[in-house]
Write a protein that holds these residues in place. Structure first.
Motif, mmCIF file in Angstrom:
data_model
loop_
_atom_site.group_PDB
_atom_site.id
_atom_site.type_symbol
_atom_site.label_atom_id
_atom_site.label_comp_id
_atom_site.label_asym_id
_atom_site.label_seq_id
_atom_site.Cartn_x
_atom_site.Cartn_y
_atom_site.Cartn_z
ATOM 1 N N GLY A 171 0.778 -1.228 0.000
ATOM 2 C CA GLY A 171 0.000 0.000 0.000
ATOM 3 C C GLY A 171 0.809 1.277 0.000
ATOM 4 N N CYS A 172 2.141 1.171 -0.039
ATOM 5 C CA CYS A 172 2.995 2.364 -0.052
ATOM 6 C C CYS A 172 2.942 3.033 -1.421
ATOM 7 N N THR A 173 2.871 4.352 -1.427
ATOM 8 C CA THR A 173 2.919 5.128 -2.666
ATOM 9 C C THR A 173 4.368 5.476 -2.972
ATOM 10 N N VAL A 174 4.811 5.153 -4.182
ATOM 11 C CA VAL A 174 6.188 5.412 -4.598
ATOM 12 C C VAL A 174 6.189 6.523 -5.645
ATOM 13 N N VAL A 175 6.985 7.552 -5.353
ATOM 14 C CA VAL A 175 7.140 8.680 -6.265
ATOM 15 C C VAL A 175 8.605 8.755 -6.676
ATOM 16 N N VAL A 176 8.859 8.856 -7.965
ATOM 17 C CA VAL A 176 10.219 9.060 -8.464
ATOM 18 C C VAL A 176 10.320 10.482 -8.996
ATOM 19 N N ILE A 177 11.319 11.218 -8.487
ATOM 20 C CA ILE A 177 11.560 12.603 -8.905
ATOM 21 C C ILE A 177 12.845 12.593 -9.719
ATOM 22 N N ASP A 178 12.724 12.805 -11.027
ATOM 23 C CA ASP A 178 13.875 12.652 -11.917
ATOM 24 C C ASP A 178 13.512 13.256 -13.269
ATOM 25 N N PRO A 179 14.447 13.983 -13.913
ATOM 26 C CA PRO A 179 14.133 14.530 -15.241
ATOM 27 C C PRO A 179 13.907 13.462 -16.298
ATOM 28 N N LYS A 180 14.342 12.240 -16.015
ATOM 29 C CA LYS A 180 14.237 11.132 -16.965
ATOM 30 C C LYS A 180 13.328 10.046 -16.398
ATOM 31 N N ARG A 181 12.531 9.446 -17.268
ATOM 32 C CA ARG A 181 11.697 8.332 -16.833
ATOM 33 C C ARG A 181 12.578 7.073 -16.822
ATOM 34 N N THR A 182 13.204 6.844 -15.698
ATOM 35 C CA THR A 182 14.148 5.751 -15.532
ATOM 36 C C THR A 182 13.415 4.421 -15.396
ATOM 37 N N ARG A 183 14.191 3.348 -15.331
ATOM 38 C CA ARG A 183 13.588 2.037 -15.075
ATOM 39 C C ARG A 183 12.820 2.041 -13.756
ATOM 40 N N THR A 184 13.354 2.724 -12.753
ATOM 41 C CA THR A 184 12.649 2.814 -11.473
ATOM 42 C C THR A 184 11.368 3.617 -11.624
ATOM 43 N N ALA A 185 11.432 4.722 -12.374
ATOM 44 C CA ALA A 185 10.251 5.566 -12.552
ATOM 45 C C ALA A 185 9.119 4.828 -13.260
ATOM 46 N N ARG A 186 9.471 3.904 -14.133
ATOM 47 C CA ARG A 186 8.437 3.160 -14.856
ATOM 48 C C ARG A 186 7.602 2.296 -13.923
ATOM 49 N N THR A 187 8.154 1.935 -12.770
ATOM 50 C CA THR A 187 7.431 1.084 -11.820
ATOM 51 C C THR A 187 6.761 1.891 -10.710
ATOM 52 N N ALA A 188 6.948 3.224 -10.722
ATOM 53 C CA ALA A 188 6.442 4.059 -9.634
ATOM 54 C C ALA A 188 4.956 4.370 -9.818
ATOM 55 N N ASP A 189 4.353 4.865 -8.744
ATOM 56 C CA ASP A 189 2.967 5.318 -8.814
ATOM 57 C C ASP A 189 2.863 6.700 -9.445
ATOM 58 N N TRP A 190 3.937 7.468 -9.363
ATOM 59 C CA TRP A 190 3.926 8.827 -9.898
ATOM 60 C C TRP A 190 5.352 9.218 -10.239
ATOM 61 N N HIS A 191 5.537 9.796 -11.422
ATOM 62 C CA HIS A 191 6.844 10.290 -11.843
ATOM 63 C C HIS A 191 6.763 11.801 -11.975
ATOM 64 N N VAL A 192 7.609 12.506 -11.252
ATOM 65 C CA VAL A 192 7.697 13.968 -11.296
ATOM 66 C C VAL A 192 9.030 14.311 -11.952
ATOM 67 N N ALA A 193 9.010 15.147 -12.994
ATOM 68 C CA ALA A 193 10.206 15.404 -13.800
ATOM 69 C C ALA A 193 10.584 16.878 -13.780
ATOM 70 N N PRO A 194 11.315 17.323 -12.753
ATOM 71 C CA PRO A 194 11.750 18.717 -12.709
ATOM 72 C C PRO A 194 12.912 18.970 -13.663
ATOM 73 N N ARG A 195 13.152 20.230 -13.937
ATOM 74 C CA ARG A 195 14.342 20.616 -14.693
ATOM 75 C C ARG A 195 15.585 20.239 -13.898
ATOM 76 N N PRO A 196 16.638 19.706 -14.548
ATOM 77 C CA PRO A 196 17.851 19.325 -13.798
ATOM 78 C C PRO A 196 18.416 20.491 -12.990
ATOM 79 N N GLY A 197 18.839 20.178 -11.772
ATOM 80 C CA GLY A 197 19.471 21.172 -10.917
ATOM 81 C C GLY A 197 18.527 22.044 -10.123
ATOM 82 N N THR A 198 17.212 21.812 -10.247
ATOM 83 C CA THR A 198 16.235 22.656 -9.546
ATOM 84 C C THR A 198 15.594 21.946 -8.365
ATOM 85 N N ASP A 199 16.112 20.778 -8.001
ATOM 86 C CA ASP A 199 15.497 19.988 -6.927
ATOM 87 C C ASP A 199 15.477 20.723 -5.598
#
Length: 739
Positions: free
Chosen positions: A217-245
């Motif tokens: 039941g855990c929600t997994v969020v990946v924050i990354d400018p690229k949709r990585t292999r990990t991001a493909r399995t996440a519940d939500w992918h957030v893609a900020p501009r590089p260096g703005t985290d």
């Protein structure tokens, strides 16, 4: 004698030991937090020769659990690769010509000693620079081999800041130690933010724990400018501009405070600098953070609410996040989020970065500083090209000794690195398993052992297991371990100190004993026990890291305001500066070197260094990130046949909108360039990267792909903390080219 693992430990019937085979426990030596346990099956021939016939994960290792990643699964192909170096070589033709003559070890070590004695007489020992990194993470063959001999020699020190320097500094200044939530504790998390990290490729044994948390039941969020292999399995992918985290984290903090989702009592009891940080956070309302990160403001608000209301909440970061101009302050801003919500010390909450702080080897036992001359000057490894071409001028670097690394492939601003390596007056020695990009430029090449051929001790930085690596086979040919080479060099230079001549097991025993004297976690852990049991877990306190509410900082609290940072000349509060790479040219470089108009594929520079070059219109620039390849460990294993097949031809990913604007079609060859240099890559048009961003994995050997890799574009500018690399602060321009 090696105590073989009983045959019943084998996880596969097809590899069950017989009367003619022995099972040997070992550890994966490569730069990965998992530090997997391995088993090697060895056959012994009638004449007593040992040959490894199988290599797989140890099922009795709680992290490995009997499987290995695709990088190291074919490790025997690496060990028995037909291109293994097995004899010392001397260069005969011009640097890079590939003309070599076989010599003996006595000749090689004698020539090195003669050249060094001449250099020391004229310039001093600081004119000699050792360069090493994470080709192995073993205590002996990296840690001790990078310290003792070089300190005794009085050589220049290497500032080892290419990977995680800024994050390490930030975490230790804020929390006091790099302690991390165990992989298994992710089962308690309700939300996990994987921030700037792709564990599917760089910490693969974390992924089963992550997927189990999702199923729970855990929600997994990946924050990354690229949709990585990990991001493909996440519940939500957030893609900020590089260096703005960092701005994104501060914007989230603004929402958490404004909506009363923070834990005021926890902040009052366990932090220093909360009122000052609160004022800083108020400078970053979600609209401003969204504008900087180029995200919908609704996403900033939603992410903040999700994290603050789904507790326990875990943030998992790694080193790619902070390889930019603002990397240290980015990590500081992210570290503030668990403090705001009272998540440190909660099982399944807080921070997962590194477990390295639980066990730091005794520095004196490793380095023998007290028995050596005062440390010489430090050379930042990110500035290798600049150092070799004149920045390190007092004295100039006259000799480079490389082991456990391939700087011609992995260092930033590769054009400048290659220029330095081509110096005819630079005496370069490379100790390697293969003729790498760097070895091609050497004067002397020495053959190195693989992990199957030398003993060592390994500790993970994703868990707290110690693992002894039993050598499984004899060194191939005339190859020698890093430490054995250091012992030969010490004898050649006339150094008689016993600690320069111990065998590997004696070094391990000494460092274990010295460290145990000040770290109770090592109580009862001896070399003999490690060799007998294979692996031992450190004894940690029950509960989550910092569960007692105490932090090993000067104040005993989370230092949101850091006096250490202030004393070191940094902003003592987490912040965001908005500093980015210009990319059009590197103004530290000699403009005369940039002259020329040869085609980029030839290996010479095409640009003329003019920042007003029409090819470098700021409006057409794209941010280039260089994430980890899925099949290489940086440049390690990047010549393996199966790894090369898995990774495919060198490529750059570009968003469809950016590709269309530049006339780039999928599969087309493109030139990726800026004022530092350029490289030819195959275009992969995909919405897996956000607009304005291109991505090309790091680690390629230039010699295998036309003489260049993506590091011909990356900057050797330093980040905000600790001399950090800035690989991901990189602007480039793309254009289609003829095949």
């Amino acid at each position: 004698m090696i105590a073989p693992t009983p045959a019943t430990d084998s996880p596969r019937d097809s590899y069950r030991a017989t009367a003619d085979t022995t099972l040997i426990r070992g550890a994966c030596p490569h730069d990965c937090p998992d530090t997997c346990g391995t088993i090697v099956e060895v056959e012994v021939s009638e004449d007593g020769q040992r040959r490894a016939v199988a290599f797989y994960g140890d099922p009795n290792h709680p992290i490995t659990n009997g499987w290995l990643c695709g990088k190291v699964r074919p490790y025997l192909d690496h060990v028995y690769h037909p291109d293994r170096l097995i004899h010392p070589l001397r260069r005969m033709g011009p640097k890079g010509s590939g003309e070599w003559a076989r010599i003996s070890w006595d000749e090689a070590i004698g020539e090195i000693g003669d050249r060094w004695r001449g250099i020391i007489a004229e310039h001093g020992a600081a004119a000699i620079l050792p360069y090493s990194y994470s080709g192995t993470l073993g205590l002996v063959n990296m840690g001790v081999s990078s310290g003792r001999f070089w300190n005794r020699l009085g050589a220049s020190q290497l500032d080892r800041a290419i990977c995680g320097a800024a994050a390490e500094y930030a975490v230790e200044a804020t929390l006091g130690a790099r302690w991390a939530v165990p992989y298994a504790d992710t089962a308690h998390a309700k939300v996990i933010l994987i921030w700037g990290h792709n564990p599917a490729s760089t910490a693969p044994h974390f992924m089963p724990f992550l997927k189990a948390a999702q199923r729970n039941g855990c929600t997994v969020v990946v924050i990354d400018p690229k949709r990585t292999r990990t991001a493909r399995t996440a519940d939500w992918h957030v893609a900020p501009r590089p260096g703005t985290d960092g701005a994104l984290a501060l914007g989230m903090a603004h929402v958490i405070i404004s909506e009363g989702l923070h834990d005021e009592a926890y902040l009052a009891a366990h932090t220093v600098g909360w009122p000052e940080l609160r004022a800083r956070i108020m400078e970053f309302p979600p609209a401003r953070a969204a504008e900087i990160a180029e995200l919908p403001v609704e996403d900033v608000i939603r992410l903040a609410r999700l994290y603050a209301t789904s507790q326990p909440g875990l943030i998992k970061i790694a080193d790619g996040l902070q390889r930019n101009h603002m990397g240290g302050q980015t990590v500081r801003a992210i570290l503030a989020l668990p403090a705001l919500t009272g998540q440190y010390g909660v099982r399944g909450g807080g921070l997962a970065y590194s477990t390295s702080g639980y066990l730091k080897w005794d520095g004196e036992a490793v380095n023998k500083w007290h028995d050596c001359p005062p440390p010489a000057r430090a050379v930042n490894m990110n500035r290798l090209g600049a150092a070799l071409t004149g920045e390190a001028a007092d004295p100039p670097i006259q000799s480079l000794f490389v082991f456990g690394s391939n700087p011609a492939a992995i260092a930033p601003n590769a054009a400048l690195v290659h220029e330095g390596l081509r110096r005819e007056d630079l005496f370069t020695v490379v100790h390697e398993l293969f003729m790498t990009d760097t070895a091609e430029m050497a004067d002397i090449v020495l053959p190195a052992t693989s992990n199957l051929e030398a003993p060592d001790l390994h500790k993970g930085y994703g868990h707290t297991l110690l693992r002894y690596n039993h050598p499984a086979i004899a060194p191939l040919g005339e190859s020698k371990s890093n430490w054995d080479v250091m012992r030969l060099l010490a004898a050649e230079m006339g150094f008689a100190e016993p600690w320069l001549h111990q065998d590997a097991d004696a070094v391990i025993a000494e460092v274990l004993a010295a460290t145990a004297a000040r770290n109770p976690r090592l109580a009862g852990i001896t070399l003999e026990r490690l060799k007998r049991e294979g692996q031992i877990a450190l004894e940690l306190d029950d509960g989550a890291p910092f569960a007692d509410g105490r932090f090993p900082t000067p104040s005993g609290k989370i230092e949101l305001y850091s006096q250490r940072l202030a004393s070191d000349g940094h902003d003592p509060l987490p912040g965001y500066s908005g500093k980015f790479d210009d990319g059009r040219m590197d103004r530290r470089m000699d403009r005369r070197r940039l002259a020329g108009s040869s085609d980029i594929s030839s290996g010479s520079r095409r640009d003329d260094g003019d920042p007003n070059d029409s090819r470098f219109d700021p409006g057409d620039a794209l941010s280039l990130i260089t994430p980890a390849a899925h099949h290489f460990v940086t440049s390690s294993l990047a010549n393996g046949p199966s790894q090369l097949r898995g990774e495919g031809a060198p490529f750059v990913e570009i968003h469809p909108a950016d590709a269309a604007a530049r006339g780039i079609d999928h599969g087309m060859m493109v030139c990726v360039e800026n004022g530092r240099g350029g490289v030819m890559l195959r275009a992969v048009v995909t919405d897996g990267v956000r607009p304005g961003v291109v991505a090309s994995p790091k680690g390629r050997w230039s010699k295998l792909f036309g003489g260049r890799n993506v590091n011909w574009t990356t900057s050797d500018a330093l980040g905000d903390f600790a001399g950090q690399s800035t690989f991901h602060s990189n602007r480039v321009w793309l254009r289609p080219v003829e095949e």
